[in-house]
Design a protein around this motif. Structure first.
Motif, mmCIF file in Angstrom:
data_model
loop_
_atom_site.group_PDB
_atom_site.id
_atom_site.type_symbol
_atom_site.label_atom_id
_atom_site.label_comp_id
_atom_site.label_asym_id
_atom_site.label_seq_id
_atom_site.Cartn_x
_atom_site.Cartn_y
_atom_site.Cartn_z
ATOM 1 N N PHE A 47 0.814 -1.216 0.000
ATOM 2 C CA PHE A 47 0.000 0.000 0.000
ATOM 3 C C PHE A 47 0.850 1.269 0.000
ATOM 4 O O PHE A 47 0.421 2.293 -0.534
ATOM 5 C CB PHE A 47 -0.967 -0.021 1.178
ATOM 6 N N GLY A 79 -11.280 4.841 4.214
ATOM 7 C CA GLY A 79 -9.892 4.421 4.381
ATOM 8 C C GLY A 79 -9.684 3.639 5.665
ATOM 9 O O GLY A 79 -8.976 2.631 5.688
ATOM 10 N N PHE A 82 -11.188 0.205 5.240
ATOM 11 C CA PHE A 82 -10.327 -0.581 4.348
ATOM 12 C C PHE A 82 -9.117 -1.118 5.105
ATOM 13 O O PHE A 82 -8.782 -2.311 5.019
ATOM 14 C CB PHE A 82 -9.890 0.309 3.179
ATOM 15 N N ALA A 83 -8.463 -0.237 5.877
ATOM 16 C CA ALA A 83 -7.310 -0.667 6.677
ATOM 17 C C ALA A 83 -7.741 -1.648 7.765
ATOM 18 O O ALA A 83 -7.041 -2.623 8.050
ATOM 19 C CB ALA A 83 -6.625 0.555 7.299
ATOM 20 N N PHE A 86 -7.997 -5.309 6.559
ATOM 21 C CA PHE A 86 -6.738 -6.046 6.493
ATOM 22 C C PHE A 86 -6.203 -6.358 7.880
ATOM 23 O O PHE A 86 -5.632 -7.429 8.113
ATOM 24 C CB PHE A 86 -5.715 -5.248 5.679
ATOM 25 N N THR A 173 -17.193 -0.465 3.616
ATOM 26 C CA THR A 173 -16.406 0.393 2.726
ATOM 27 C C THR A 173 -17.177 0.655 1.435
ATOM 28 O O THR A 173 -17.270 1.797 0.962
ATOM 29 C CB THR A 173 -15.052 -0.265 2.392
ATOM 30 N N GLN A 194 -8.173 5.170 0.525
ATOM 31 C CA GLN A 194 -8.036 3.837 1.102
ATOM 32 C C GLN A 194 -6.585 3.385 1.208
ATOM 33 O O GLN A 194 -6.152 2.880 2.255
ATOM 34 C CB GLN A 194 -8.858 2.847 0.270
ATOM 35 N N VAL A 195 -5.821 3.562 0.118
ATOM 36 C CA VAL A 195 -4.438 3.079 0.172
ATOM 37 C C VAL A 195 -3.575 3.979 1.054
ATOM 38 O O VAL A 195 -2.646 3.504 1.721
ATOM 39 C CB VAL A 195 -3.837 2.953 -1.248
ATOM 40 N N SER A 198 -4.231 3.099 4.679
ATOM 41 C CA SER A 198 -3.629 1.785 4.924
ATOM 42 C C SER A 198 -2.109 1.882 4.991
ATOM 43 O O SER A 198 -1.465 1.214 5.815
ATOM 44 C CB SER A 198 -4.031 0.802 3.823
ATOM 45 N N LEU A 202 -0.907 0.288 8.510
ATOM 46 C CA LEU A 202 -0.416 -1.088 8.507
ATOM 47 C C LEU A 202 1.041 -1.241 8.947
ATOM 48 O O LEU A 202 1.368 -2.228 9.629
ATOM 49 C CB LEU A 202 -0.634 -1.717 7.128
#
Length: 298
Positions: A47, A79, A82-83, A86, A173, A194-195, A198, A202
């Motif tokens: 990401f 976002g 989304f994170a 994971f 999401t 989102q990315v 993350s 992360l």
């Protein structure tokens, strides 16, 4: 603002099939890379790289990422969800089996179908479409039935709940994007929220979980990271964001059931895992379910 459609056409079906096929392959790719790179560290690198690529892409295309358009609140929420998906997935893997986690993760289309119509009436599914959704899910459980029924391990309930939370986060999401001002945003800005979140969260999670970071990669690991970053987290997710802005989210989500089945298929072809008639039957049932979900009714 792009023109929305109320059904999936041939282009949409082909693009979704390609995305799900790659995501299934990516699951096997991540698994094959685990001896060198722990899972959340892999995701963090993916990401971070995707965020950088996306910013370069937007600069080249002249896409504004930081203009004030009323999407900051829902964008940060998307976002975070989304994170969170994971985070729940990778922590859950420490407590439950991959097959059980996959089944609970792919409750996501049900969350979308249950919640989104309350906010967007056009997303409501009819009886035959609900039947198709259930058929696809039953086919997924059928394909994984042998490894799903396993001896109960300590903490398995926690792992299952985390997997269910991951499915809920994934579904929410989609709901957040479709039912907020984000639906009018460019696919690039949707993906950036989102990315980027993350990429910030992360690495911290990886450190908290005590994963070992290494920067000496084999040629295979480098190739794996490049594919996960360029094709997976950048190109395929950008296409998915484009699809969410153009087609019904409830019908798009049904295609997600193909991803774990493609993962089983690629696992058989690459890693030598068993390829059984039940897997082929499950893929056929999922295909029928997707057709029913996308059936146009009056």
């Amino acid at each position: 603002m792009m023109q929305r459609k109320d059904h999936l056409d041939g282009l949409a079906a082909g693009v979704l099939l390609a995305c799900c096929m790659f995501w299934g392959f990516q699951q096997v790719l991540v698994k094959a890379t685990l001896p060198e790179l722990p899972p959340i560290f892999q995701a963090a690198l993916r990401f971070v790289g995707a965020t950088a690529l996306l910013m370069l892409w937007c600069r080249w295309r002249g896409v504004a990422l930081f203009a004030r358009d009323g999407t900051l609140g829902p964008g940060l929420l998307a976002g975070a969800l989304f994170a969170g998906e994971f985070a729940c997935l990778y922590i859950g893997l420490q407590h439950t089996t991959a097959s059980r986690l996959t089944v609970f993760l792919y409750t996501s289309p049900f969350w979308v179908a249950l919640v989104l119509p309350l906010l967007v009436h056009a997303e409501r599914l009819r009886t035959v479409q609900w039947f198709g959704l259930l058929l696809a899910f039953v086919a997924l459980v059928f394909a994984m039935r042998e490894s799903f029924v396993a001896p109960t391990t300590e903490g398995q309930l926690l792992g299952d709940l985390l997997a269910l939370a991951a499915g809920l986060s994934w579904g929410m999401t989609t709901v957040t994007i479709r039912a907020s001002a984000l639906v009018r945003s460019s696919p690039e800005k949707l993906l950036f929220y989102q990315v980027a979140v993350s990429a910030a969260v992360l690495p911290l999670l990886s450190l908290v979980l005590g994963e070992t970071w290494t920067w000496q990669f084999s040629p295979f690991a480098i190739t794996s990271l490049l594919l996960q970053t360029v094709v997976g987290a950048f190109a395929s997710y950008l296409v998915w964001m484009w699809m969410l802005g153009r087609y019904p989210a409830t019908k798009i989500s049904a295609f997600a059931f193909l991803t774990p089945l493609f993962a089983l298929l690629f696992g058989a072809l690459w890693l030598g895992e068993p390829l059984t008639p039940s897997l082929l039957a499950a893929m056929a049932l999922v295909a029928v379910g997707i057709v029913l979900v996308n059936r146009r009714t009056a």
